[in-house]
Design a protein around this motif. Sequence first.
Motif, PDB file in Angstrom:
ATOM      1  N   ALA A   1       0.790  -1.278  -0.111  1.00 33.06           N
ATOM      2  CA  ALA A   1       0.024  -0.179   0.081  1.00 33.06           C
ATOM      3  C   ALA A   1       0.837   1.349  -0.094  1.00 33.06           C
ATOM      4  CB  ALA A   1      -0.897   0.112   1.156  1.00 33.06           C
ATOM      5  N   ALA A   2       2.057   1.168   0.602  1.00 31.06           N
ATOM      6  CA  ALA A   2       2.818   2.354   0.958  1.00 31.06           C
ATOM      7  C   ALA A   2       3.452   2.546  -0.412  1.00 31.06           C
ATOM      8  CB  ALA A   2       3.751   1.994   1.996  1.00 31.06           C
ATOM      9  N   ASP A   3       3.878   1.528  -1.161  1.00 26.41           N
ATOM     10  CA  ASP A   3       4.517   1.460  -2.701  1.00 26.41           C
ATOM     11  C   ASP A   3       3.700   2.214  -3.612  1.00 26.41           C
ATOM     12  OD1 ASP A   3       6.744   0.587  -1.773  1.00 26.41           O
ATOM     13  OD2 ASP A   3       6.462  -1.378  -2.379  1.00 26.41           O
ATOM     14  N   VAL A   4       2.212   1.717  -3.410  1.00 24.86           N
ATOM     15  CA  VAL A   4       1.159   2.225  -4.399  1.00 24.86           C
ATOM     16  C   VAL A   4       0.959   3.588  -4.124  1.00 24.86           C
ATOM     17  CG1 VAL A   4      -1.072   2.133  -5.025  1.00 24.86           C
ATOM     18  CG2 VAL A   4       0.086  -0.177  -4.805  1.00 24.86           C
ATOM     19  N   VAL A   5       0.839   4.274  -2.965  1.00 27.60           N
ATOM     20  CA  VAL A   5       0.899   5.545  -2.760  1.00 27.60           C
ATOM     21  C   VAL A   5       1.978   6.578  -3.238  1.00 27.60           C
ATOM     22  CG1 VAL A   5       0.799   7.332  -1.018  1.00 27.60           C
ATOM     23  CG2 VAL A   5      -0.888   5.200  -0.732  1.00 27.60           C
ATOM     24  N   SER A   6       3.340   5.925  -2.814  1.00 27.77           N
ATOM     25  CA  SER A   6       4.348   6.759  -3.441  1.00 27.77           C
ATOM     26  C   SER A   6       4.586   6.453  -4.914  1.00 27.77           C
ATOM     27  CB  SER A   6       5.534   6.254  -2.664  1.00 27.77           C
ATOM     28  OG  SER A   6       5.710   5.032  -2.946  1.00 27.77           O
ATOM     29  N   CYS A   7       4.193   5.436  -5.555  1.00 23.47           N
ATOM     30  CA  CYS A   7       4.643   5.333  -7.070  1.00 23.47           C
ATOM     31  C   CYS A   7       3.389   5.942  -7.730  1.00 23.47           C
ATOM     32  CB  CYS A   7       4.556   3.943  -7.361  1.00 23.47           C
ATOM     33  SG  CYS A   7       5.978   2.965  -6.541  1.00 23.47           S
ATOM     34  N   VAL A   8       2.469   5.947  -7.649  1.00 18.11           N
ATOM     35  CA  VAL A   8       1.229   6.398  -8.694  1.00 18.11           C
ATOM     36  C   VAL A   8       0.986   7.804  -8.219  1.00 18.11           C
ATOM     37  CG1 VAL A   8      -0.984   5.986  -9.556  1.00 18.11           C
ATOM     38  CG2 VAL A   8       0.322   3.936  -8.831  1.00 18.11           C
ATOM     39  N   GLN A   9       1.300   8.931  -9.169  1.00 13.66           N
ATOM     40  CA  GLN A   9       1.397  10.395  -8.811  1.00 13.66           C
ATOM     41  C   GLN A   9      -0.355  10.638  -9.554  1.00 13.66           C
ATOM     42  OE1 GLN A   9       3.078  12.117  -7.106  1.00 13.66           O
ATOM     43  NE2 GLN A   9       4.734  10.345  -6.656  1.00 13.66           N
ATOM     44  N   GLY A  10      -0.608  10.043 -10.524  1.00 11.73           N
ATOM     45  CA  GLY A  10      -1.794  10.436 -11.171  1.00 11.73           C
ATOM     46  C   GLY A  10      -3.212  10.014 -10.467  1.00 11.73           C
ATOM     47  N   LEU A  11      -3.183   9.420  -9.388  1.00 10.74           N
ATOM     48  CA  LEU A  11      -4.028   8.699  -8.815  1.00 10.74           C
ATOM     49  C   LEU A  11      -5.425   9.787  -8.343  1.00 10.74           C
ATOM     50  CD1 LEU A  11      -4.248   5.628  -8.310  1.00 10.74           C
ATOM     51  CD2 LEU A  11      -4.095   6.394  -5.849  1.00 10.74           C
ATOM     52  N   PRO A  12      -6.591   9.711  -8.555  1.00  7.82           N
ATOM     53  CA  PRO A  12      -7.835  10.441  -8.245  1.00  7.82           C
ATOM     54  C   PRO A  12      -7.429  10.780  -6.725  1.00  7.82           C
ATOM     55  CG  PRO A  12      -8.631   8.716  -9.714  1.00  7.82           C
ATOM     56  CD  PRO A  12      -7.126   8.384  -9.383  1.00  7.82           C
ATOM     57  N   ALA A  13      -8.097  11.663  -6.263  1.00 11.76           N
ATOM     58  CA  ALA A  13      -7.959  12.026  -4.564  1.00 11.76           C
ATOM     59  C   ALA A  13      -8.730  11.106  -3.964  1.00 11.76           C
ATOM     60  CB  ALA A  13      -8.560  13.631  -4.488  1.00 11.76           C
ATOM     61  N   ALA A  14      -9.840  10.480  -4.451  1.00 10.74           N
ATOM     62  CA  ALA A  14     -10.577   9.691  -3.566  1.00 10.74           C
ATOM     63  C   ALA A  14      -9.980   8.442  -3.362  1.00 10.74           C
ATOM     64  CB  ALA A  14     -12.035   9.597  -4.407  1.00 10.74           C
ATOM     65  N   ALA A  15      -9.145   7.952  -4.387  1.00 14.19           N
ATOM     66  CA  ALA A  15      -8.892   6.854  -4.324  1.00 14.19           C
ATOM     67  C   ALA A  15      -7.358   6.861  -3.563  1.00 14.19           C
ATOM     68  CB  ALA A  15      -8.256   6.216  -5.950  1.00 14.19           C
ATOM     69  N   ALA A  16      -6.671   8.018  -3.619  1.00 16.68           N
ATOM     70  CA  ALA A  16      -5.631   8.131  -2.787  1.00 16.68           C
ATOM     71  C   ALA A  16      -6.019   8.325  -1.671  1.00 16.68           C
ATOM     72  CB  ALA A  16      -4.720   9.518  -3.224  1.00 16.68           C
ATOM     73  N   ALA A  17      -7.097   8.942  -1.102  1.00 18.48           N
ATOM     74  CA  ALA A  17      -7.580   9.045   0.466  1.00 18.48           C
ATOM     75  C   ALA A  17      -7.800   7.749   0.789  1.00 18.48           C
ATOM     76  CB  ALA A  17      -8.765  10.053   0.515  1.00 18.48           C
ATOM     77  N   ALA A  18      -8.517   6.902   0.127  1.00 18.04           N
ATOM     78  CA  ALA A  18      -9.079   5.438   0.702  1.00 18.04           C
ATOM     79  C   ALA A  18      -7.814   4.587   0.608  1.00 18.04           C
ATOM     80  CB  ALA A  18      -9.739   4.762  -0.758  1.00 18.04           C
ATOM     81  N   LEU A  19      -6.760   4.669  -0.107  1.00 28.54           N
ATOM     82  CA  LEU A  19      -5.310   4.046   0.082  1.00 28.54           C
ATOM     83  C   LEU A  19      -4.755   4.561   1.124  1.00 28.54           C
ATOM     84  CD1 LEU A  19      -3.866   3.625  -3.739  1.00 28.54           C
ATOM     85  CD2 LEU A  19      -4.317   1.789  -1.768  1.00 28.54           C
ATOM     86  N   HIS A  20      -4.707   5.780   1.597  1.00 27.13           N
ATOM     87  CA  HIS A  20      -4.152   6.206   2.911  1.00 27.13           C
ATOM     88  C   HIS A  20      -4.968   5.762   3.926  1.00 27.13           C
ATOM     89  CE1 HIS A  20      -1.489   8.873   4.903  1.00 27.13           C
ATOM     90  NE2 HIS A  20      -2.707   9.424   5.460  1.00 27.13           N
ATOM     91  N   ARG A  21      -6.096   5.685   4.020  1.00 28.30           N
ATOM     92  CA  ARG A  21      -6.991   5.167   5.225  1.00 28.30           C
ATOM     93  C   ARG A  21      -6.819   3.727   5.277  1.00 28.30           C
ATOM     94  NH1 ARG A  21     -11.180   7.970   2.833  1.00 28.30           N
ATOM     95  NH2 ARG A  21     -12.250   6.023   2.147  1.00 28.30           N
ATOM     96  N   LEU A  22      -6.776   3.065   4.334  1.00 28.18           N
ATOM     97  CA  LEU A  22      -6.442   1.430   4.183  1.00 28.18           C
ATOM     98  C   LEU A  22      -4.919   1.396   4.741  1.00 28.18           C
ATOM     99  CD1 LEU A  22      -7.020  -1.469   3.680  1.00 28.18           C
ATOM    100  CD2 LEU A  22      -5.733  -0.972   1.274  1.00 28.18           C
ATOM    101  N   GLN A  23      -4.248   2.173   4.509  1.00 33.43           N
ATOM    102  CA  GLN A  23      -2.656   1.873   5.198  1.00 33.43           C
ATOM    103  C   GLN A  23      -2.734   2.218   6.573  1.00 33.43           C
ATOM    104  OE1 GLN A  23       0.166   4.489   3.170  1.00 33.43           O
ATOM    105  NE2 GLN A  23       1.932   3.621   4.046  1.00 33.43           N
ATOM    106  N   GLN A  24      -3.510   3.248   7.058  1.00 36.60           N
ATOM    107  CA  GLN A  24      -3.512   3.530   8.377  1.00 36.60           C
ATOM    108  C   GLN A  24      -4.209   2.417   9.202  1.00 36.60           C
ATOM    109  OE1 GLN A  24      -5.477   7.543   8.573  1.00 36.60           O
ATOM    110  NE2 GLN A  24      -3.383   8.637   8.377  1.00 36.60           N
TER     111      GLN A  24
END
Length: 161
Positions: A11-34
Amino acid sequence: PEVLQPVLSAAADVVSCVQGLPAAAAAALHRLQQQLQQASDAVVAARLPMVQSHRVKLVAPREFNPRYEADFAAGADYDPDRQRSSTRKLQRQLVKEKRGAMRELRRDATFMSAERDAEKARVDAERLASERAFYSELQVQEADAKSGGQRGLNPHRKRKK
């Protein structure tokens, strides 16, 4: 935590590697990681230590300087607890008496066995003597019958010397 570690790092790799991710998807990934991190931390916090000190019994250290009694007597009991000392003394006496009683019972059993054997031998000897007398009497009667009823006094049947 060991099971969730690969998912956390992915999950950390996905958040750091993918820059053009929609904000909702990035927020969901961040919540999942937390959430994964919190679950991992909760499991680590709930673990018990490998050695539970309140359950381990302490062993007294061995003493290398023994106590010496100046007026030591071999049979004396130096236990300061009189109750325990007298209990031990009574137990020793009980064991001695039990051993003595067993010895007496063995002696009595040996004596009784010898007496039984002697009585049986006497009865057998009497029976054997009675049988011998009986068979001797039968032999005399048989000899008397063969000699014509003269009890072996037939002058014609005398042996020559």
